[in-house]
Design a protein around this motif. Structure first.
Motif, PDB file in Angstrom:
ATOM      1  N   GLY A  13      -5.122  -1.205  -6.243  1.00  0.00           N
ATOM      2  CA  GLY A  13      -5.900  -2.412  -6.529  1.00  0.00           C
ATOM      3  C   GLY A  13      -5.078  -3.443  -7.291  1.00  0.00           C
ATOM      4  O   GLY A  13      -5.119  -4.636  -6.989  1.00  0.00           O
ATOM      5  N   ARG A  17      -3.987  -7.130  -5.934  1.00  0.00           N
ATOM      6  CA  ARG A  17      -4.288  -8.354  -6.687  1.00  0.00           C
ATOM      7  C   ARG A  17      -3.008  -9.148  -6.947  1.00  0.00           C
ATOM      8  O   ARG A  17      -2.992 -10.381  -6.832  1.00  0.00           O
ATOM      9  CB  ARG A  17      -4.981  -8.002  -8.009  1.00  0.00           C
ATOM     10  N   VAL A  21      -2.286 -12.939  -5.658  1.00  0.00           N
ATOM     11  CA  VAL A  21      -1.958 -14.009  -6.602  1.00  0.00           C
ATOM     12  C   VAL A  21      -0.619 -14.648  -6.260  1.00  0.00           C
ATOM     13  O   VAL A  21      -0.485 -15.876  -6.225  1.00  0.00           O
ATOM     14  CB  VAL A  21      -1.947 -13.459  -8.048  1.00  0.00           C
TER      15      VAL A  21
END
Length: 210
Positions: A13, A17, A21
């Motif tokens: 996870g 992320r 980003v």
């Protein structure tokens, strides 16, 4: 076992992320920011330093063109140019130098032939060009073969021919060259130069206004 799966899921996870980003920042925000700044502060350069005439883009101030008739100012020779032979869907021009040393017999032959041609083409009934007047950029190509500029000396050498062929006075054409001669960058970098495309556009306008 459960702790190991949980830790793996957390790591995946976090990695996902980070990927999202970084993709957003480097793939969307940064390119948009750079493009926006370039368009706001350096519009001309960001769009390719385009030159327009008669309401349309006719070239770039950074790329030389070949194929002008003798009614116009001639650019530097472009012996290193070639055409793409792989992708035949488009007629692409390949830049390149002649890659010959200064004492190479082939280069010496090219220069002698080019000098004789410059003398012949630019001599008129009232003006005789001497071989000693021919500058180096009139008989040698640039490293890319796409130099958009010529020296004021080479432009000046062509003045009498241009005047005769276009029904202009020598003074008119000489003033045209003077008006389009750029000095050294920041006053000390490089040499004075004349952009051939811009000069020929101005020449066409002058002839049309007769």
């Amino acid at each position: 076992m459960n702790n190991s799966v949980t830790n793996t899921a957390r790591l995946l996870g976090a990695g996902l992320r980070a990927l999202l980003v970084l993709t957003l920042v480097t793939g969307v925000i940064y390119p948009l920011l750079v493009t926006g700044v370039a368009q706001a502060l350096f519009t001309d350069k960001a769009n390719g330093s385009e030159i327009k005439a008669d309401g349309r883009v006719v070239g770039s101030s950074l790329i030389g063109q070949q194929g002008y008739s003798l009614d116009y100012f001639q650019p530097r020779p472009a012996n290193g140019l070639g055409e793409n032979s792989v992708n035949t869907q488009y007629k692409l021009i390949l830049s390149g130098a002649t890659n010959r040393s200064g004492d190479n017999p082939e280069l010496i032959k090219w220069v002698k032939e080019a000098k004789a041609k410059v003398v012949k083409e630019n001599s008129t009934a009232d003006y005789k060009v001497e071989p000693s007047q021919v500058p180096a950029d009139a008989v040698t190509s640039s490293g890319s073969g796409l130099d958009p500029d010529i020296s004021p000396a080479y432009a000046g050498l062509q003045v009498h021919r241009i005047a005769e062929r276009n029904g202009l006075s020598v003074a008119q054409v000489r003033k045209l060259v003077d008006d389009h001669t750029a000095g050294r960058t920041l006053g000390f970098i490089g040499e004075p130069r004349v952009n051939v495309l811009e000069l020929n556009i101005a020449l066409k306008d002058l002839v049309s206004a007769k």
